[in-house]
Enzyme design. Structure first.
Site, short mmCIF file in Angstrom:
data_model
loop_
_atom_site.label_atom_id
_atom_site.label_comp_id
_atom_site.label_asym_id
_atom_site.label_seq_id
_atom_site.Cartn_x
_atom_site.Cartn_y
_atom_site.Cartn_z
N TYR A 17 -5.55 -22.14 -15.59
CA TYR A 17 -5.44 -23.35 -14.77
C TYR A 17 -4.40 -23.20 -13.66
CZ TYR A 17 -8.89 -25.89 -17.39
OH TYR A 17 -10.09 -26.30 -17.93
N HIS A 38 -13.62 -35.79 -14.02
CA HIS A 38 -13.13 -34.74 -14.93
C HIS A 38 -11.64 -34.44 -14.72
CE1 HIS A 38 -17.55 -33.21 -15.41
NE2 HIS A 38 -17.29 -34.26 -16.16
N GLY A 62 -24.09 -30.17 -4.47
CA GLY A 62 -23.46 -29.00 -5.09
C GLY A 62 -23.13 -29.15 -6.55
C1 BJW Z 1 -23.79 -25.10 -3.69
C2 BJW Z 1 -22.99 -24.30 -2.90
C3 BJW Z 1 -22.85 -24.70 -1.59
C4 BJW Z 1 -22.97 -23.42 -4.80
N1 BJW Z 1 -23.48 -25.77 -1.18
N2 BJW Z 1 -24.42 -26.18 -3.36
C5 BJW Z 1 -25.72 -34.78 -23.89
C6 BJW Z 1 -26.57 -33.71 -24.02
C7 BJW Z 1 -26.06 -32.42 -24.24
C8 BJW Z 1 -24.69 -32.19 -24.35
C9 BJW Z 1 -23.86 -33.27 -24.22
C10 BJW Z 1 -24.37 -34.54 -24.01
N3 BJW Z 1 -23.32 -35.38 -23.93
C11 BJW Z 1 -22.17 -34.68 -24.06
C12 BJW Z 1 -22.47 -33.39 -24.25
C13 BJW Z 1 -21.48 -32.28 -24.46
C14 BJW Z 1 -20.85 -31.81 -23.16
C15 BJW Z 1 -21.95 -31.30 -22.24
O1 BJW Z 1 -22.39 -31.94 -21.32
N4 BJW Z 1 -22.37 -30.07 -22.45
C16 BJW Z 1 -23.39 -29.46 -21.60
C17 BJW Z 1 -22.87 -28.16 -21.01
C18 BJW Z 1 -24.65 -29.28 -22.40
N5 BJW Z 1 -20.08 -32.86 -22.51
C19 BJW Z 1 -18.84 -33.14 -22.88
O2 BJW Z 1 -18.28 -32.53 -23.77
C20 BJW Z 1 -18.12 -34.25 -22.13
N6 BJW Z 1 -17.48 -35.12 -23.04
C21 BJW Z 1 -18.15 -36.00 -23.80
O3 BJW Z 1 -19.34 -36.12 -23.73
O4 BJW Z 1 -17.32 -36.76 -24.60
C22 BJW Z 1 -17.94 -37.62 -25.56
C23 BJW Z 1 -17.93 -36.86 -26.85
C24 BJW Z 1 -16.72 -36.66 -27.44
C25 BJW Z 1 -16.70 -35.98 -28.66
C26 BJW Z 1 -17.88 -35.48 -29.19
C27 BJW Z 1 -19.09 -35.66 -28.54
C28 BJW Z 1 -19.10 -36.36 -27.33
C29 BJW Z 1 -16.97 -33.71 -21.30
C30 BJW Z 1 -17.43 -32.84 -20.20
C31 BJW Z 1 -16.24 -32.32 -19.41
C32 BJW Z 1 -16.65 -31.20 -18.49
N7 BJW Z 1 -15.51 -30.57 -17.99
C33 BJW Z 1 -15.64 -29.47 -17.06
C34 BJW Z 1 -14.32 -28.71 -17.06
C35 BJW Z 1 -13.28 -29.55 -16.32
C36 BJW Z 1 -12.00 -28.85 -16.20
C37 BJW Z 1 -12.13 -27.58 -15.43
O5 BJW Z 1 -12.55 -27.59 -14.27
O6 BJW Z 1 -11.77 -26.55 -15.99
O7 BJW Z 1 -15.98 -29.93 -15.76
S1 BJW Z 1 -17.01 -28.39 -17.45
C38 BJW Z 1 -17.42 -28.02 -15.78
O8 BJW Z 1 -18.76 -28.44 -15.48
C39 BJW Z 1 -16.47 -28.84 -14.92
C40 BJW Z 1 -17.41 -29.36 -13.87
O9 BJW Z 1 -16.86 -30.53 -13.28
C41 BJW Z 1 -18.68 -29.58 -14.61
C42 BJW Z 1 -19.92 -29.66 -13.75
O10 BJW Z 1 -20.15 -28.46 -13.09
P1 BJW Z 1 -20.70 -28.49 -11.59
O11 BJW Z 1 -19.71 -29.17 -10.74
O12 BJW Z 1 -22.08 -28.98 -11.57
O13 BJW Z 1 -20.58 -26.95 -11.21
P2 BJW Z 1 -21.61 -25.76 -11.47
O14 BJW Z 1 -20.83 -24.50 -11.28
O15 BJW Z 1 -22.31 -25.92 -12.75
O16 BJW Z 1 -22.69 -25.92 -10.33
C43 BJW Z 1 -22.39 -25.69 -8.97
C44 BJW Z 1 -23.65 -25.99 -8.19
O17 BJW Z 1 -23.37 -25.87 -6.81
C45 BJW Z 1 -24.81 -25.02 -8.49
O18 BJW Z 1 -26.00 -25.80 -8.68
C46 BJW Z 1 -24.93 -24.18 -7.22
O19 BJW Z 1 -26.28 -23.82 -6.93
C47 BJW Z 1 -24.40 -25.12 -6.18
N8 BJW Z 1 -23.75 -24.53 -5.03
N9 BJW Z 1 -22.53 -23.23 -3.72
C48 BJW Z 1 -24.25 -26.51 -2.06
N10 BJW Z 1 -22.13 -23.94 -0.73
#
Ligand code: BJW
Ligand code: ZN
Length: 258
Positions: A70, A122, A197
Site C-alpha cells: 500500500y 472502497h 473503466g
Molecule cells: C480502461 C482503461 C482505460 C483499463 N480506459 N478502461 C456477490 C457475488 C459474488 C461475490 C460477492 C458478492 N457480494 C460480495 C462478494 C464478495 C466480494 C466480491 O465482490 N468478490 C468478487 C471478486 C467475486 N466483495 C466483497 O468482499 C465486498 N464486501 C462485502 O461484500 O461485504 C459484505 C460481506 C461481509 C462479510 C462477508 C460477506 C459479505 C468488499 C469489496 C472490496 C473490494 N476492494 C478492492 C480493494 C480495495 C483496496 C485496494 O485498492 O487495494 O477494490 S478489490 C478491487 O476491485 C478494488 C477495486 O476498487 C475493485 C474494482 O476493480 P475495478 O476498479 O473494476 O478494476 P479492474 O482492474 O478490475 O478493472 C479495470 C477496468 O478498466 C478493466 O475492465 C479494463 O478493461 C479497463 N481499463 N484501462 C478505460 N485507459
C-alpha cells in the site's frame, strides 16, 4: 454497434440528461500510470496477486508485506497526475444540472482534477487507521519511503499501540454505509449512468449498473475491453480519449477543460 454510432447515441443521451451518475473504476486512472487491479503487477510486486493482498487475513498474517504494498501504491499515486478523463469528469459539472461521481478507486485523482464530493466506495489510500481501535492515523506524503521496499512494518497507533492499516475496504469487509446508500440512490434516480473503466466484477459496487438497468436508466460504458456484462451503449477505447471527445461533441469544443 460501431464506435461512431455509439458516440452519436452517447452524445444524445448526455445532451438530454438532467441527472448524471459517473461511476469509475481503476481504468480511469490507468492513463495516469496507476496499475489497474486486475492487470498483472510490475517490478517488485509481479509475483503477488492483488486479490491475495487486499484482505484482512493477509494483513494479519504478514502486516509488513501488505503495508509495503500500500505504501508503494500511495507513492505511485503521489507521483502521478490526473489525466484527461478525470479532468473531463470534473468539467462535466458545469454542463449537467446534477452530477454525482462515485468511484471504486482509492486514489485522489478525481479530487485533484477538481471534482468535489466524490463518493469513495472502497476507501482512500491517504486515510489509514488503527487495525485495533479504528482511530485515524495522520500520514503525510513526506512519510513515503523513497526506497519503496517490499517489506515495511506498519506504524503503531499513538493511542493503543495497535498496527496501522490502510484506509481501504478489503474483501469480506463492509463498504461505508452512507456512501453505498448514496451510490445506489443515485443509480436509481439518475437518467444517465456513465460507467468508466471498471470490470464490474466486485460487489456490491457492481450492483450500480444492475440497479440502473432495473430502473431503466440509460447506460454508457467506456472501457478498453468490450465487457460481456455490459448492456447499453459501449464506447470501446481509452477513457482519456473518449470522455473529452464525448464532452466536446455534446457541449462544444472547450467543454472538457476544467
Ligand atoms: C480502461 C482503461 C482505460 C483499463 N480506459 N478502461 C456477490 C457475488 C459474488 C461475490 C460477492 C458478492 N457480494 C460480495 C462478494 C464478495 C466480494 C466480491 O465482490 N468478490 C468478487 C471478486 C467475486 N466483495 C466483497 O468482499 C465486498 N464486501 C462485502 O461484500 O461485504 C459484505 C460481506 C461481509 C462479510 C462477508 C460477506 C459479505 C468488499 C469489496 C472490496 C473490494 N476492494 C478492492 C480493494 C480495495 C483496496 C485496494 O485498492 O487495494 O477494490 S478489490 C478491487 O476491485 C478494488 C477495486 O476498487 C475493485 C474494482 O476493480 P475495478 O476498479 O473494476 O478494476 P479492474 O482492474 O478490475 O478493472 C479495470 C477496468 O478498466 C478493466 O475492465 C479494463 O478493461 C479497463 N481499463 N484501462 C478505460 N485507459
Ligand atoms: Zn489504536
Amino acid at each position: 454497434m460501431t464506435n461512431n454510432v455509439a458516440l452519436e447515441k452517447a452524445v444524445k443521451l448526455l445532451g438530454n440528461a438532467q441527472r448524471v451518475l459517473v461511476f469509475t473504476g481503476a481504468g480511469v486512472s490507468a492513463e495516469s500510470g496507476i496499475s489497474t487491479f486486475r492487470d498483472s503487477l510490475t517490478g517488485l510486486w509481479e509475483k503477488f496477486d492483488p486479490s491475495q493482498l487486499a484482505t484482512a487475513t493477509a494483513f494479519r498474517n504478514d502486516p509488513a508485506l501488505v503495508w509495503a504494498w500500500y505504501e508503494w501504491r500511495r507513492a505511485q499515486v503521489a507521483m502521478t497526475r490526473p489525466n484527461a478523463a478525470h479532468i473531463a469528469i470534473a468539467a462535466l459539472k458545469q454542463h449537467v444540472p446534477e452530477l454525482t461521481v462515485v468511484t471504486q478507486n482509492v486514489d485522489d485523482l478525481h479530487e485533484r482534477a477538481g471534482s468535489k464530493e466524490v463518493i469513495h466506495l472502497h476507501g482512500n489510500l491517504n486515510a489509514p487507521r488503527c487495525f485495533a481501535c479504528a482511530r485515524p492515523y495522520p500520514l503525510d506524503v513526506s512519510s513515503l519511503n523513497k526506497m519503496n521496499p517490499d517489506y515495511l512494518a506498519p506504524p503503531r497507533c499513538h493511542h493503543c499501540g495497535g498496527k496501522i492499516r490502510p484506509g481501504v475496504v478489503w474483501f469480506g469487509e463492509s463498504l461505508p454505509d452512507s456512501e453505498i446508500r448514496a451510490a445506489f440512490k443515485a443509480a436509481e434516480n439518475s437518467d444517465l449512468l456513465l460507467s468508466v473503466g471498471t470490470s464490474g466484477v466486485v460487489y456490491p459496487a457492481a450492483r450500480i449498473p444492475e440497479i440502473a438497468r432495473e430502473c431503466r436508466v440509460d447506460i454508457v460504458h467506456i472501457n478498453t475491453e468490450p465487457a460481456d456484462i455490459a448492456t447499453g451503449t459501449i464506447l470501446i477505447g481509452r477513457a482519456g480519449e473518449w470522455l473529452p471527445r464525448l464532452l466536446s461533441e455534446t457541449f462544444g469544443n472547450r467543454a472538457a477543460l476544467n
